[in-house]
Design a protein around this motif. Structure first.
Motif, PDB file in Angstrom:
ATOM      1  N   VAL A  11       0.849  -1.193   0.000  1.00  0.00           N
ATOM      2  CA  VAL A  11       0.000   0.000   0.000  1.00  0.00           C
ATOM      3  C   VAL A  11       0.881   1.238   0.000  1.00  0.00           C
ATOM      4  O   VAL A  11       1.784   1.364   0.831  1.00  0.00           O
ATOM      5  N   SER A  12       0.601   2.138  -0.921  1.00  0.00           N
ATOM      6  CA  SER A  12       1.363   3.385  -0.956  1.00  0.00           C
ATOM      7  C   SER A  12       0.468   4.621  -0.903  1.00  0.00           C
ATOM      8  O   SER A  12       0.961   5.732  -0.781  1.00  0.00           O
ATOM      9  N   ARG A  13      -0.847   4.429  -0.987  1.00  0.00           N
ATOM     10  CA  ARG A  13      -1.771   5.558  -0.929  1.00  0.00           C
ATOM     11  C   ARG A  13      -2.249   5.787   0.494  1.00  0.00           C
ATOM     12  O   ARG A  13      -2.325   4.859   1.288  1.00  0.00           O
ATOM     13  N   ARG A  14      -2.612   7.012   0.793  1.00  0.00           N
ATOM     14  CA  ARG A  14      -3.115   7.358   2.113  1.00  0.00           C
ATOM     15  C   ARG A  14      -4.565   6.913   2.285  1.00  0.00           C
ATOM     16  O   ARG A  14      -5.319   6.828   1.331  1.00  0.00           O
ATOM     17  N   SER A  15      -4.927   6.645   3.511  1.00  0.00           N
ATOM     18  CA  SER A  15      -6.306   6.357   3.920  1.00  0.00           C
ATOM     19  C   SER A  15      -6.948   5.197   3.170  1.00  0.00           C
ATOM     20  O   SER A  15      -8.132   5.236   2.857  1.00  0.00           O
ATOM     21  N   GLU A  16      -6.184   4.154   2.877  1.00  0.00           N
ATOM     22  CA  GLU A  16      -6.728   2.936   2.275  1.00  0.00           C
ATOM     23  C   GLU A  16      -7.001   1.931   3.391  1.00  0.00           C
ATOM     24  O   GLU A  16      -6.211   1.795   4.316  1.00  0.00           O
ATOM     25  N   THR A  17      -8.108   1.202   3.312  1.00  0.00           N
ATOM     26  CA  THR A  17      -8.446   0.171   4.281  1.00  0.00           C
ATOM     27  C   THR A  17      -8.585  -1.139   3.534  1.00  0.00           C
ATOM     28  O   THR A  17      -9.396  -1.239   2.613  1.00  0.00           O
ATOM     29  N   ILE A  18      -7.788  -2.125   3.915  1.00  0.00           N
ATOM     30  CA  ILE A  18      -7.789  -3.417   3.233  1.00  0.00           C
ATOM     31  C   ILE A  18      -8.030  -4.517   4.258  1.00  0.00           C
ATOM     32  O   ILE A  18      -7.405  -4.536   5.320  1.00  0.00           O
ATOM     33  N   TYR A  19      -8.944  -5.425   3.931  1.00  0.00           N
ATOM     34  CA  TYR A  19      -9.211  -6.595   4.761  1.00  0.00           C
ATOM     35  C   TYR A  19      -8.783  -7.823   3.979  1.00  0.00           C
ATOM     36  O   TYR A  19      -9.241  -8.030   2.852  1.00  0.00           O
ATOM     37  N   ALA A  20      -7.919  -8.614   4.548  1.00  0.00           N
ATOM     38  CA  ALA A  20      -7.457  -9.857   3.926  1.00  0.00           C
ATOM     39  C   ALA A  20      -7.600 -10.963   4.967  1.00  0.00           C
ATOM     40  O   ALA A  20      -6.630 -11.368   5.595  1.00  0.00           O
ATOM     41  N   LEU A  21      -8.821 -11.414   5.154  1.00  0.00           N
ATOM     42  CA  LEU A  21      -9.133 -12.361   6.213  1.00  0.00           C
ATOM     43  C   LEU A  21      -9.231 -13.774   5.658  1.00  0.00           C
ATOM     44  O   LEU A  21      -9.656 -13.981   4.524  1.00  0.00           O
ATOM     45  N   ASP A  22      -8.845 -14.745   6.476  1.00  0.00           N
ATOM     46  CA  ASP A  22      -8.891 -16.171   6.121  1.00  0.00           C
ATOM     47  C   ASP A  22      -8.025 -16.529   4.924  1.00  0.00           C
ATOM     48  O   ASP A  22      -8.332 -17.458   4.179  1.00  0.00           O
ATOM     49  N   ASP A  23      -6.957 -15.797   4.711  1.00  0.00           N
ATOM     50  CA  ASP A  23      -6.038 -16.103   3.620  1.00  0.00           C
ATOM     51  C   ASP A  23      -4.884 -16.969   4.104  1.00  0.00           C
ATOM     52  O   ASP A  23      -4.635 -17.103   5.295  1.00  0.00           O
ATOM     53  N   ILE A  24      -4.152 -17.553   3.166  1.00  0.00           N
ATOM     54  CA  ILE A  24      -2.971 -18.357   3.468  1.00  0.00           C
ATOM     55  C   ILE A  24      -1.750 -17.537   3.060  1.00  0.00           C
ATOM     56  O   ILE A  24      -1.660 -17.075   1.934  1.00  0.00           O
ATOM     57  N   TRP A  25      -0.815 -17.384   3.992  1.00  0.00           N
ATOM     58  CA  TRP A  25       0.314 -16.473   3.822  1.00  0.00           C
ATOM     59  C   TRP A  25       1.631 -17.236   3.817  1.00  0.00           C
ATOM     60  O   TRP A  25       1.675 -18.415   4.099  1.00  0.00           O
ATOM     61  N   ASN A  26       2.712 -16.513   3.547  1.00  0.00           N
ATOM     62  CA  ASN A  26       4.047 -17.080   3.712  1.00  0.00           C
ATOM     63  C   ASN A  26       4.243 -17.357   5.200  1.00  0.00           C
ATOM     64  O   ASN A  26       4.058 -16.467   6.028  1.00  0.00           O
ATOM     65  N   PRO A  27       4.601 -18.592   5.554  1.00  0.00           N
ATOM     66  CA  PRO A  27       4.787 -18.890   6.983  1.00  0.00           C
ATOM     67  C   PRO A  27       5.967 -18.121   7.572  1.00  0.00           C
ATOM     68  O   PRO A  27       6.910 -17.780   6.884  1.00  0.00           O
ATOM     69  N   ASN A  28       5.848 -17.865   8.868  1.00  0.00           N
ATOM     70  CA  ASN A  28       6.906 -17.192   9.637  1.00  0.00           C
ATOM     71  C   ASN A  28       7.214 -15.795   9.120  1.00  0.00           C
ATOM     72  O   ASN A  28       8.330 -15.308   9.282  1.00  0.00           O
ATOM     73  N   GLN A  29       6.261 -15.152   8.492  1.00  0.00           N
ATOM     74  CA  GLN A  29       6.421 -13.766   8.068  1.00  0.00           C
ATOM     75  C   GLN A  29       5.423 -12.923   8.833  1.00  0.00           C
ATOM     76  O   GLN A  29       4.228 -13.196   8.811  1.00  0.00           O
TER      77      GLN A  29
END
Length: 83
Positions: A11-29
């Motif tokens: 994210v590089s813009r101001r006042s952005e709201t992002i929801y990323a729920l129940d996703d699978i991510w890189n472990p240990n990050q």
């Protein structure tokens, strides 16, 4: 998002709201567990930096929320109506 070689959410813009729920991510990050998930909700803000989420320091007011989604609560229905 697992196995990504660059930041998954950047994210590089101001006042952005992002929801990323129940996703699978890189472990240990950024506190993702070995099962590639976040055990609880975490809100990243401006200046967060990592392989999963990066938010520019200048992106004031921006957030990325990760973790488990809240299970929907059922809405009770009124008693049956005659047909």
């Amino acid at each position: 998002f697992i196995g990504a070689h660059i930041t998954e959410i950047d994210v590089s813009r101001r006042s952005e709201t992002i929801y990323a729920l129940d996703d699978i991510w890189n472990p240990n990050q950024q506190q993702a567990n070995r099962n590639s998930q976040y055990n609880h909700r975490i809100v990243f803000a401006a200046g967060a930096s990592g392989k999963n989420v990066t938010i520019a320091k200048s992106a004031t007011g921006s957030t990325v929320t990760v973790g488990p989604a809240v299970a929907p609560t059922p809405t009770p229905s009124p008693s049956p109506t005659p047909t």
